[in-house]
Design an enzyme around this catalytic site. Structure first.
Site, PDB file in Angstrom:
ATOM      1  N   ARG A 156     -82.454  32.508  88.746  1.00 16.90           N
ATOM      2  CA  ARG A 156     -81.960  33.149  89.962  1.00 16.90           C
ATOM      3  C   ARG A 156     -80.988  32.179  90.636  1.00 16.90           C
ATOM      4  O   ARG A 156     -81.053  30.962  90.436  1.00 16.90           O
ATOM      5  CB  ARG A 156     -83.108  33.451  90.925  1.00 16.90           C
ATOM      6  CG  ARG A 156     -84.158  34.410  90.397  1.00 16.90           C
ATOM      7  CD  ARG A 156     -85.265  34.608  91.435  1.00 16.90           C
ATOM      8  NE  ARG A 156     -86.255  35.593  91.006  1.00 16.90           N
ATOM      9  CZ  ARG A 156     -87.405  35.306  90.420  1.00 16.90           C
ATOM     10  NH1 ARG A 156     -87.713  34.029  90.163  1.00 16.90           N
ATOM     11  NH2 ARG A 156     -88.251  36.259  90.071  1.00 16.90           N
ATOM     12  N   LYS A 180     -89.569  32.834  93.375  1.00 20.51           N
ATOM     13  CA  LYS A 180     -89.987  33.608  94.538  1.00 20.51           C
ATOM     14  C   LYS A 180     -91.446  33.314  94.858  1.00 20.51           C
ATOM     15  O   LYS A 180     -92.271  33.119  93.976  1.00 20.51           O
ATOM     16  CB  LYS A 180     -89.800  35.104  94.273  1.00 20.51           C
ATOM     17  CG  LYS A 180     -88.344  35.538  94.286  1.00 20.51           C
ATOM     18  CD  LYS A 180     -88.224  37.048  94.146  1.00 20.51           C
ATOM     19  CE  LYS A 180     -86.775  37.487  94.265  1.00 20.51           C
ATOM     20  NZ  LYS A 180     -86.612  38.940  94.125  1.00 20.51           N
ATOM     21  N   HIS A 249     -76.139  36.825  89.508  1.00 25.97           N
ATOM     22  CA  HIS A 249     -77.187  37.732  89.043  1.00 25.97           C
ATOM     23  C   HIS A 249     -76.779  38.447  87.761  1.00 25.97           C
ATOM     24  O   HIS A 249     -77.626  38.788  86.935  1.00 25.97           O
ATOM     25  CB  HIS A 249     -77.543  38.759  90.120  1.00 25.97           C
ATOM     26  CG  HIS A 249     -78.793  39.517  89.796  1.00 25.97           C
ATOM     27  ND1 HIS A 249     -80.038  38.904  89.753  1.00 25.97           N
ATOM     28  CD2 HIS A 249     -79.008  40.810  89.455  1.00 25.97           C
ATOM     29  CE1 HIS A 249     -80.954  39.794  89.414  1.00 25.97           C
ATOM     30  NE2 HIS A 249     -80.358  40.959  89.226  1.00 25.97           N
ATOM     31  N   ARG A 252     -77.801  36.216  84.990  1.00 30.71           N
ATOM     32  CA  ARG A 252     -79.254  36.279  84.800  1.00 30.71           C
ATOM     33  C   ARG A 252     -79.643  37.581  84.088  1.00 30.71           C
ATOM     34  O   ARG A 252     -80.465  37.586  83.176  1.00 30.71           O
ATOM     35  CB  ARG A 252     -79.956  36.167  86.151  1.00 30.71           C
ATOM     36  CG  ARG A 252     -81.474  36.385  86.115  1.00 30.71           C
ATOM     37  CD  ARG A 252     -82.053  36.084  87.500  1.00 30.71           C
ATOM     38  NE  ARG A 252     -83.347  36.692  87.728  1.00 30.71           N
ATOM     39  CZ  ARG A 252     -84.514  36.148  87.397  1.00 30.71           C
ATOM     40  NH1 ARG A 252     -84.548  34.981  86.771  1.00 30.71           N
ATOM     41  NH2 ARG A 252     -85.655  36.749  87.674  1.00 30.71           N
ATOM     42  N   HIS A 275     -90.966  36.742  86.381  1.00 29.76           N
ATOM     43  CA  HIS A 275     -91.338  38.027  86.974  1.00 29.76           C
ATOM     44  C   HIS A 275     -92.841  38.224  86.919  1.00 29.76           C
ATOM     45  O   HIS A 275     -93.460  38.028  85.881  1.00 29.76           O
ATOM     46  CB  HIS A 275     -90.698  39.179  86.191  1.00 29.76           C
ATOM     47  CG  HIS A 275     -89.263  39.394  86.521  1.00 29.76           C
ATOM     48  ND1 HIS A 275     -88.455  40.195  85.745  1.00 29.76           N
ATOM     49  CD2 HIS A 275     -88.496  38.934  87.522  1.00 29.76           C
ATOM     50  CE1 HIS A 275     -87.233  40.210  86.256  1.00 29.76           C
ATOM     51  NE2 HIS A 275     -87.239  39.452  87.333  1.00 29.76           N
ATOM     52  N   TYR A 284     -98.057  41.279  84.393  1.00 24.07           N
ATOM     53  CA  TYR A 284     -97.784  39.891  84.030  1.00 24.07           C
ATOM     54  C   TYR A 284     -98.791  39.431  82.987  1.00 24.07           C
ATOM     55  O   TYR A 284     -99.987  39.623  83.111  1.00 24.07           O
ATOM     56  CB  TYR A 284     -97.891  39.022  85.280  1.00 24.07           C
ATOM     57  CG  TYR A 284     -97.788  37.541  85.023  1.00 24.07           C
ATOM     58  CD1 TYR A 284     -96.559  36.915  84.948  1.00 24.07           C
ATOM     59  CD2 TYR A 284     -98.941  36.771  84.876  1.00 24.07           C
ATOM     60  CE1 TYR A 284     -96.464  35.553  84.726  1.00 24.07           C
ATOM     61  CE2 TYR A 284     -98.866  35.409  84.648  1.00 24.07           C
ATOM     62  CZ  TYR A 284     -97.618  34.811  84.570  1.00 24.07           C
ATOM     63  OH  TYR A 284     -97.535  33.473  84.345  1.00 24.07           O
TER      64      TYR A 284
END
Length: 309
Positions: A156, A180, A249, A252, A275, A284
Site C-alpha cells: 500500500r 492497516k 494503488h 499494488r 488482507h 483469512y
C-alpha cells in the site's frame, strides 16, 4: 417502453409540492440533491398513477419494493436506486411529520449494495515499459526503487512511505511492513526490486538527512510524502508513454492480479497483500512465511532471475 407523462391526481401531486417547498425552505439540501429527489419522486408518482393509485397513503412496503424492482429492471445503477429509495423515505418521513401518514413503508426496503470498482491493472508489458528507467540521477533511482518495491511486494502507499531502513533485509529478501490497523507483516521481495533498492541505498546519503530513518526520502532529505509519491509515479507514467494513468494503488492491484494469474493461489496472495479478506467470501488463512516466499519466487514476473543469452 417508457410510460407517458400525464397529470398526477391531486392526492399524489399536492403532497409532493409541499415536500419540495419543505426541502427548499427548511431542509437545507443542496440544489443538486433537491433536483435528484424531485426527478425520482416524479418518476415513481407517474408509475403509481399508471397503476391506479391516487394518494400516497395507499403505498405500502409491497408497492415500494415494486418501485425498486422497476428501477432494477430498467438497469438503474445501484447509486441511482439508493437515491430513489432515499428520496421516498424522506418524503414519507415528511408526511409522517405532517400527520398525513403513521408509518414509513420505505423504511425496510434497501437498495442493493454498490459494487466497489477495482482499479484497472497494468499488463506485464505495461509494467515493463513503466519500469524501464535507467537514469543515474538519485531521484530517478529512488523513483524506480519505489515503483519496483511497490509492484514487487504489493505494498500500500502508506506502507511504502512508512518503511524504514531497518525494516529491509536485502540478504534475506524480506521486508517488514505495518499495514492497516497497525498490523505488522513480513513480505518477500526479490529480483529487480532487490536490485533497485540496493542501488537506491548506495545514493540515498546524497539526499537524506543524517538522522532520517525512512527508506525513501524527498529531495529535502526527509521522509517522502504520500502526495509526492503519487505525483512522481504519475509523471513517470507520462514520461514512459504508458497509456494508463499510473498510481501507487494501480501498481499494488497489478501485483495482485499478476500473482493470481501466475500462481492461482488466492490465499497466498491474500497473505502477501495483508488482507483479512481478499473478498467477502474468502476468510483469512495463515500461511507460513517460507511457503509465501516460494510462491512469490515462482510466480512474480520481476522476481524471476534473468535468463542468460
Amino acid at each position: 417502453m417508457s410510460e407517458s407523462v400525464t397529470p398526477l391526481p391531486n392526492g399524489l401531486q399536492r403532497p409532493l409540492e409541499r415536500f419540495y417547498e419543505y426541502l427548499r425552505s427548511e431542509k437545507g439540501l443542496s440544489l443538486h440533491t433537491q433536483r435528484n429527489y424531485k426527478q425520482q419522486l416524479e418518476t415513481m408518482a407517474q408509475h403509481l398513477a399508471h397503476l391506479g393509485l391516487t394518494e400516497w397513503q395507499q403505498v405500502d412496503a409491497g408497492w415500494v419494493r415494486q418501485l425498486a424492482s422497476k428501477g432494477m429492471r430498467e438497469g438503474m445503477k445501484a447509486s441511482s436506486l439508493a437515491t430513489r429509495l432515499s428520496s421516498l423515505r424522506s418524503f414519507f418521513d415528511f408526511l409522517i411529520l405532517r400527520g398525513e401518514m403513521t408509518a414509513n413503508p420505505a423504511k425496510g426496503v434497501s437498495a442493493p449494495r454498490k459494487k466497489r470498482p477495482l482499479p484497472k491493472n497494468l499488463d506485464v508489458d505495461e509494467v515493463g515499459q513503466l519500469l524501464d528507467v535507467n537514469e543515474d540521477d538519485p531521484l530517478a533511482v529512488r523513483d524506480r526503487a519505489m515503483m519496483e518495491l511497490m509492484y514487487g511486494a504489493g505494498l500500500r502507499l502508506a506502507e511504502l512511505v512508512s518503511v524504514n531502513i531497518k525494516d529491509v533485509s536485502l540478504s534475506a529478501g524480506e521486508l517488514r511492513v505495518v499495514g492497516k490497523g497497525d498490523k505488522e507483516r513480513k513480505v518477500p521481495f526479490a529480483g529487480l526490486a532487490v536490485e533497485w533498492v540496493t542501488k537506491w541505498l548506495k545514493v540515498r546519503a546524497s539526499l537524506a538527512n543524517s538522522d532520517e530513518a525512512a527508506l525513501f526520502v524527498s529531495k529535502l532529505g526527509v521522509r517522502i510524502s504520500h502526495r509526492n509519491v503519487q505525483k512522481r509515479m504519475a509523471e513517470w507514467g507520462q514520461k514512459q508513454a504508458v497509456a494508463s494513468h499510473i498510481s501507487p494503488h494501480k501498481l499494488r492491484h497489478s501485483f495482485a492480479t499478476h500473482m493470481l494469474e501466475s500462481s492461482n493461489n488466492l490465499r497466498a496472495v491474500q497473505e502477501l497483500l495483508g488482507h483479512e479478506n481478499i473478498s467477502t467470501t474468502q476468510i483469512y488463512t495463515h500461511l507460513d512465511f517460507q511457503h509465501l516466499a516460494d510462491v512469490y519466487d515462482q510466480a512474480h514476473p520481476r522476481a524471476r532471475k534473468k535468463e542468460r543469452d
